[in-house]
Design an enzyme around this catalytic site. Structure first.
Site, PDB file in Angstrom:
ATOM      1  N   GLY A  46      55.561 -10.091  51.796  1.00 15.62           N
ATOM      2  CA  GLY A  46      56.809  -9.434  51.432  1.00 15.62           C
ATOM      3  C   GLY A  46      56.725  -7.948  51.730  1.00 15.62           C
ATOM      4  O   GLY A  46      55.622  -7.388  51.870  1.00 15.62           O
ATOM      5  N   GLN A  51      58.660   0.843  50.759  1.00 15.03           N
ATOM      6  CA  GLN A  51      57.425   0.866  51.538  1.00 15.03           C
ATOM      7  C   GLN A  51      57.648   1.415  52.946  1.00 15.03           C
ATOM      8  O   GLN A  51      56.699   1.779  53.625  1.00 15.03           O
ATOM      9  CB  GLN A  51      56.799  -0.533  51.596  1.00 15.03           C
ATOM     10  CG  GLN A  51      56.273  -0.993  50.248  1.00 15.03           C
ATOM     11  CD  GLN A  51      55.721  -2.383  50.323  1.00 15.03           C
ATOM     12  OE1 GLN A  51      56.457  -3.358  50.209  1.00 15.03           O
ATOM     13  NE2 GLN A  51      54.419  -2.482  50.522  1.00 15.03           N
ATOM     14  N   CYS A  89      48.646  -5.779  48.777  1.00 15.60           N
ATOM     15  CA  CYS A  89      49.868  -5.024  49.062  1.00 15.60           C
ATOM     16  C   CYS A  89      49.691  -4.302  50.389  1.00 15.60           C
ATOM     17  O   CYS A  89      48.634  -3.700  50.630  1.00 15.60           O
ATOM     18  CB  CYS A  89      50.126  -4.025  47.933  1.00 15.60           C
ATOM     19  SG  CYS A  89      51.613  -3.039  48.166  1.00 15.60           S
ATOM     20  N   LEU A  90      50.704  -4.335  51.229  1.00 17.70           N
ATOM     21  CA  LEU A  90      50.636  -3.629  52.506  1.00 17.70           C
ATOM     22  C   LEU A  90      50.527  -2.120  52.324  1.00 17.70           C
ATOM     23  O   LEU A  90      50.072  -1.430  53.234  1.00 17.70           O
ATOM     24  CB  LEU A  90      51.841  -3.985  53.375  1.00 17.70           C
ATOM     25  CG  LEU A  90      51.898  -5.440  53.834  1.00 17.70           C
ATOM     26  CD1 LEU A  90      53.213  -5.724  54.555  1.00 17.70           C
ATOM     27  CD2 LEU A  90      50.713  -5.794  54.709  1.00 17.70           C
ATOM     28  N   HIS A 131      56.382  -9.205  42.730  1.00 18.27           N
ATOM     29  CA  HIS A 131      55.698  -8.071  43.357  1.00 18.27           C
ATOM     30  C   HIS A 131      56.703  -7.149  44.060  1.00 18.27           C
ATOM     31  O   HIS A 131      56.681  -5.931  43.863  1.00 18.27           O
ATOM     32  CB  HIS A 131      54.667  -8.598  44.364  1.00 18.27           C
ATOM     33  CG  HIS A 131      53.906  -7.546  45.094  1.00 18.27           C
ATOM     34  ND1 HIS A 131      52.585  -7.275  44.826  1.00 18.27           N
ATOM     35  CD2 HIS A 131      54.265  -6.696  46.089  1.00 18.27           C
ATOM     36  CE1 HIS A 131      52.168  -6.308  45.625  1.00 18.27           C
ATOM     37  NE2 HIS A 131      53.170  -5.946  46.406  1.00 18.27           N
ATOM     38  N   GLU A 132      57.587  -7.736  44.864  1.00 18.02           N
ATOM     39  CA  GLU A 132      58.532  -6.918  45.624  1.00 18.02           C
ATOM     40  C   GLU A 132      59.592  -6.277  44.724  1.00 18.02           C
ATOM     41  O   GLU A 132      59.992  -5.131  44.945  1.00 18.02           O
ATOM     42  CB  GLU A 132      59.189  -7.731  46.746  1.00 18.02           C
ATOM     43  CG  GLU A 132      58.207  -8.284  47.771  1.00 18.02           C
ATOM     44  CD  GLU A 132      57.258  -7.246  48.356  1.00 18.02           C
ATOM     45  OE1 GLU A 132      57.642  -6.071  48.531  1.00 18.02           O
ATOM     46  OE2 GLU A 132      56.089  -7.615  48.648  1.00 18.02           O
TER      47      GLU A 132
END
Length: 186
Positions: A46, A51, A89-90, A131-132
């Site tokens: 996601g 981000q 997480c990215l 999370h998102e």
């Protein structure tokens, strides 16, 4: 549509609550496309608009056979069961820690065209939605870790090659000399 750079832990936009989307226009569709392109390129589950440095309540997901996006999402917990499992997480690349999340959720929101949508699915999708949506509220999954694990995670992040403390990300301060000849041509 383009792949965009992902903001990393320490960037203030990741700790700021995103604004509600009010215009379901071509710019929103471009944002969703950029989020999708970037997510696919990075291979994540996601990706939320903050981000990419965009403070709007939008995220995309490609998770456990489910793919889509949500604009102005909300979700409700279904039942009292929890799951604990590895989460990454990215914006915190290269790390995963066990995080506790609700086992089942039902998310509601809008498509990029302004149509209502409801999303529910697997346990992994439930984790992704939580999370998102946290990203849209300025919350990182690190905030959901138990205190001892969070302390360990922060130490590991500080040693990462990509990590830059907040004070080092500010623009350089340009100082002028108080002396009459310094900084001037002769």
């Amino acid at each position: 549509m383009a792949i965009q750079p992902i903001r990393l832990f320490g960037d203030p936009v990741l700790r700021t609550r995103a604004a509600e989307v009010t215009d379901f226009d071509v710019e929103l569709r471009k944002l969703v496309a950029d989020l999708n392109d970037t997510l696919v390129d990075e291979g994540g589950a996601g990706l939320a608009a903050p981000q990419l440095g965009v403070g709007l309540r939008v995220f995309v997901y490609h998770c456990d056979g489910f793919a889509g996006h949500l604009v102005n999402p909300t979700f409700d917990f279904v039942g009292e069961e929890y799951q604990e499992g590895p989460e990454g997480c990215l914006s915190i690349p290269g790390f995963r820690w066990n995080c506790r999340r609700h086992l089942h959720v039902v998310a509601n929101g809008w498509t990029m065209h302004g149509e209502p949508v409801q999303v529910e699915g697997s346990e992994l999708l439930a984790r992704c939605i939580q999370h998102e949506t946290d990203h849209l509220d300025g919350v990182l999954f690190l905030d959901r870790l138990d205190p001892e694990l969070r302390k360990q995670a922060m130490a590991e992040i500080r040693s990462a090659s990509w990590f830059q403390p907040a004070e080092s990300t500010n623009q350089p301060v340009i100082k002028t000399s108080p002396h009459p000849l310094f900084g001037k041509l002769r």
